[in-house]
Design a protein around this motif. Structure first.
Motif, PDB file in Angstrom:
ATOM      1  N   PRO A  67       0.822  -1.221   0.000  1.00  0.00           N
ATOM      2  CA  PRO A  67       0.000   0.000   0.000  1.00  0.00           C
ATOM      3  C   PRO A  67       0.858   1.274   0.000  1.00  0.00           C
ATOM      4  O   PRO A  67       0.471   2.257  -0.598  1.00  0.00           O
ATOM      5  CB  PRO A  67      -0.816  -0.130   1.290  1.00  0.00           C
ATOM      6  CG  PRO A  67      -0.909  -1.597   1.521  1.00  0.00           C
ATOM      7  CD  PRO A  67       0.391  -2.170   1.036  1.00  0.00           C
ATOM      8  N   ASN A  70       3.809   3.361  -3.560  1.00  0.00           N
ATOM      9  CA  ASN A  70       3.781   4.532  -4.439  1.00  0.00           C
ATOM     10  C   ASN A  70       4.088   5.851  -3.720  1.00  0.00           C
ATOM     11  O   ASN A  70       4.276   6.871  -4.354  1.00  0.00           O
ATOM     12  CB  ASN A  70       2.469   4.598  -5.254  1.00  0.00           C
ATOM     13  CG  ASN A  70       1.235   4.619  -4.377  1.00  0.00           C
ATOM     14  OD1 ASN A  70       1.313   4.709  -3.160  1.00  0.00           O
ATOM     15  ND2 ASN A  70       0.078   4.548  -5.027  1.00  0.00           N
ATOM     16  N   THR A  71       4.156   5.845  -2.397  1.00  0.00           N
ATOM     17  CA  THR A  71       4.571   7.058  -1.691  1.00  0.00           C
ATOM     18  C   THR A  71       5.951   6.890  -1.067  1.00  0.00           C
ATOM     19  O   THR A  71       6.458   7.800  -0.419  1.00  0.00           O
ATOM     20  CB  THR A  71       3.551   7.429  -0.586  1.00  0.00           C
ATOM     21  OG1 THR A  71       3.355   6.275   0.236  1.00  0.00           O
ATOM     22  CG2 THR A  71       2.222   7.857  -1.182  1.00  0.00           C
TER      23      THR A  71
END
Ligand SMILES: *[C@@H]1O[C@H](CO)[C@@H](O)[C@H](O)[C@H]1NC(C)=O
Ligand SMILES: *[C@@H]1O[C@H](CO)[C@@H](O)[C@H](O)[C@H]1NC(C)=O
Length: 188
Positions: A67, A70-71
């Motif tokens: 999760p 992508n950051t």
């Protein structure tokens, strides 16, 4: 009396031998000293690895991410499956020697560091059908990365050694990359 003790000891001796050999050799087929004259070679190969992530026919595809991937500044948790072309020259159209099959995974939170788990599967000439297995740590932003060879098959049975990877080019838009691999492999 002495004779019966001696017989007893002899019996124990044979029993223990039989028992231990039965237990120890149940699945060992053979074990023998091999010739000290068997020559171990060290071969140096150089080829180019084409990591194509873009376009209609990518050879490196993302199979999963976390999760937070992508950051994450280091895309931590990303796993990419590869079937990358290996060629004798940096150009994709140069002679093909095989494929790099396996995966790389972002395994480092602080810096860019990949876990590489792949087989070099040779398809050309003498080494056609033989493989070299790589399992290592790849700091992709460093100029030279060294990774261990953990084994091999065919002409690379009992392989050990290391590889050095250098990124030759990396497209800023597509992220397609060409990596030079120098392989130093000991085998027979
Ligand atoms: C990151 O991925 C999650 C889950 O797939 C998604 O909900 C989120 O919008 C993405 N964030 C960014 C910044 O792309
Ligand atoms: C490699 O081996 C396969 C299977 O034996 C064979 O079909 C193929 O033609 C060989 N390729 C080369 C380039 O020798």
């Amino acid at each position: 009396m002495a004779t019966s003790i001696f017989c007893c000891l002899l019996l124990l001796f044979f029993l223990s031998r039989v028992t231990s050999s039965d237990q120890g050799n149940a699945y060992l087929i053979s074990s023998q000293i091999i010739s000290r004259a068997t020559a171990e070679k060290q071969s140096h190969f150089r080829f180019y690895f084409h990591d194509i992530v873009s376009g209609p026919n990518p050879t490196a595809i993302t199979v999963t991410e976390a999760p937070g991937t992508n950051t994450s500044a280091t895309i931590f948790g990303l796993i990419v499956m590869i079937d990358d072309l290996l060629t004798t020259g940096p150009e994709a159209k140069s002679r093909s020697v095989g494929r790099a099959q396996g995966y790389y995974a972002s395994a480092e939170i602080e810096k860019m560091g990949l876990l590489m788990a792949m087989n070099f599967v040779f398809t050309d000439g003498k080494y056609n059908g033989s493989t070299i297995a790589i399992l290592g740590h790849n700091e992709v932003l460093s100029p030279v990365r060294e990774m261990p060879i953990v084994g091999g098959s065919g002409l690379f049975r009992f392989a050990r050694g290391y590889v050095q990877a250098r990124t030759l080019s990396m497209d800023q838009n597509t992220h397609d990359a060409i990596v030079e691999y120098n392989i130093f492999v000991n085998h027979y």
